[in-house]
Design an enzyme around this catalytic site. Structure first.
Site, PDB file in Angstrom:
ATOM      1  N   ALA A 107      14.894  11.643  88.051  1.00 42.13           N
ATOM      2  CA  ALA A 107      14.925  12.073  89.393  1.00 42.13           C
ATOM      3  C   ALA A 107      14.428  13.510  89.218  1.00 42.13           C
ATOM      4  O   ALA A 107      15.034  14.337  89.304  1.00 42.13           O
ATOM      5  CB  ALA A 107      16.261  12.001  90.039  1.00 42.13           C
ATOM      6  N   GLY A 153      19.217  21.204  92.579  1.00 43.56           N
ATOM      7  CA  GLY A 153      18.990  19.978  91.877  1.00 43.56           C
ATOM      8  C   GLY A 153      19.321  18.714  92.407  1.00 43.56           C
ATOM      9  O   GLY A 153      18.995  18.500  93.703  1.00 43.56           O
ATOM     10  N   ASN A 154      19.937  17.745  91.822  1.00 47.71           N
ATOM     11  CA  ASN A 154      19.867  16.396  92.548  1.00 47.71           C
ATOM     12  C   ASN A 154      21.148  15.738  91.884  1.00 47.71           C
ATOM     13  O   ASN A 154      21.658  16.000  90.839  1.00 47.71           O
ATOM     14  CB  ASN A 154      18.706  15.388  92.766  1.00 47.71           C
ATOM     15  CG  ASN A 154      18.194  14.953  91.561  1.00 47.71           C
ATOM     16  OD1 ASN A 154      18.687  14.331  90.680  1.00 47.71           O
ATOM     17  ND2 ASN A 154      17.125  15.652  90.991  1.00 47.71           N
ATOM     18  N   ARG A 155      21.516  14.561  92.427  1.00 47.20           N
ATOM     19  CA  ARG A 155      22.683  13.672  91.993  1.00 47.20           C
ATOM     20  C   ARG A 155      22.552  12.924  90.751  1.00 47.20           C
ATOM     21  O   ARG A 155      23.396  12.195  90.440  1.00 47.20           O
ATOM     22  CB  ARG A 155      23.314  13.151  93.102  1.00 47.20           C
ATOM     23  CG  ARG A 155      24.037  13.963  94.061  1.00 47.20           C
ATOM     24  CD  ARG A 155      24.692  12.916  95.318  1.00 47.20           C
ATOM     25  NE  ARG A 155      25.082  13.867  96.474  1.00 47.20           N
ATOM     26  CZ  ARG A 155      26.417  14.400  96.423  1.00 47.20           C
ATOM     27  NH1 ARG A 155      27.150  14.478  95.413  1.00 47.20           N
ATOM     28  NH2 ARG A 155      26.457  15.177  97.360  1.00 47.20           N
TER      29      ARG A 155
END
Ligand code: CTP
Ligand code: CA
Length: 225
Positions: free
Chosen positions: A100, A33-35
């Site tokens: 994102a 995943g990402n932030r």
């Protein structure tokens, strides 16, 4: 005419917004995943609704309440986000790609939990489709396609490159290397670029930044008429 007597700036407009990260599953318990918190995209959806637009929000995995009056479609992976966005596209006046989206996803999702063995592990990742570029090239392309660009250096050059390469009308760039300009906070600052223009939105609450971005978008839509 007094401002309060005018219809809201985006009344009659249909906006499609994507927000949040995507999670790409490795196995039933792990993912890449990402932030991204989704806060910027949710703020855009909320502000657009308040400005009179009809808003559909395609959201990756986030823990945020649905803004009042906004139609929300929840997705997890980049491929699902692409499906949901393209399905919602016909009739939209603008697409705002604030998500994102993962650039790479595991080549396969294992059906069972991966057991550890050996001292290292390599996972093959494959490029995902670029949803924003696909929207910009789509037969049902909205009149306005707006991208975001998260950069840590050379903001304008990288943002303008994305603007041209993906065939966008506007790109909103933020410097994620600066404290308080990033993914997780309540504040942001954006530099918005289009072919022959630039507008800097001062650092502040994402709600205000979203409103200012949408004023620019409304200007562009009106200029097209
Ligand atoms: N985007 C997308 N689909 C992808 C990757 C990105 O729709 N598979 C969109 C994002 O929603 C954003 C814009 O493209 O509006 C720019 O995302 P960003 O990650 O900054 O750019 P990339 O083109 O992915 O390039 P890079 O990560 O290498 O800087
Ligand atoms: Ca990317």
């Amino acid at each position: 005419v007094e401002a309060s007597l005018l219809p809201p700036r985006l009344s009659g407009r249909r906006l499609l917004v994507s927000a949040g990260p995507t999670f790409e599953d490795i196995d039933p318990v792990r993912f890449i995943g990402n932030r991204s918190s989704g806060k910027m995209g949710f703020a855009v959806a909320d502000a657009a609704r308040r400005m009179g637009a009809e808003v559909t929000l395609v959201a990756g995995p986030v823990s945020l309440p649905t803004p009042p009056g906004v139609t929300r479609v929840d997705v997890r992976r980049a491929a699902q986000m692409r499906e949901a966005v393209l399905a919602a596209l016909p009739g939209m006046d603008a697409y705002i790609g604030a998500a994102a989206v993962a650039d790479y996803a595991p080549a396969e999702t294992l059906p069972q939990k991966l057991k550890k063995s050996g001292d290292s592990l390599a996972i093959t990742l494959v490029r995902t489709a670029d949803i924003l570029a696909d929207v910009a090239a789509h037969a049902a392309r909205p009149r306005l396609v707006v991208g975001f660009a998260a950069e840590t250096q050379d903001l304008e050059a990288y943002a303008r490159d994305k603007l041209h390469r993906k065939g966008l009308d506007l790109i909103a760039a933020n410097d994620v290397s600066r404290a308080g300009h990033g993914f997780e906070g309540d504040d942001n600052a954006l530099s918005v670029f289009w072919r022959d223009g630039r507008h800097d939105i001062a650092h502040g609450p994402k709600t205000r930044v979203a409103r200012e971005l949408l004023q620019l978008l409304a200007d562009r839509l009106e200029a097209m008429e």
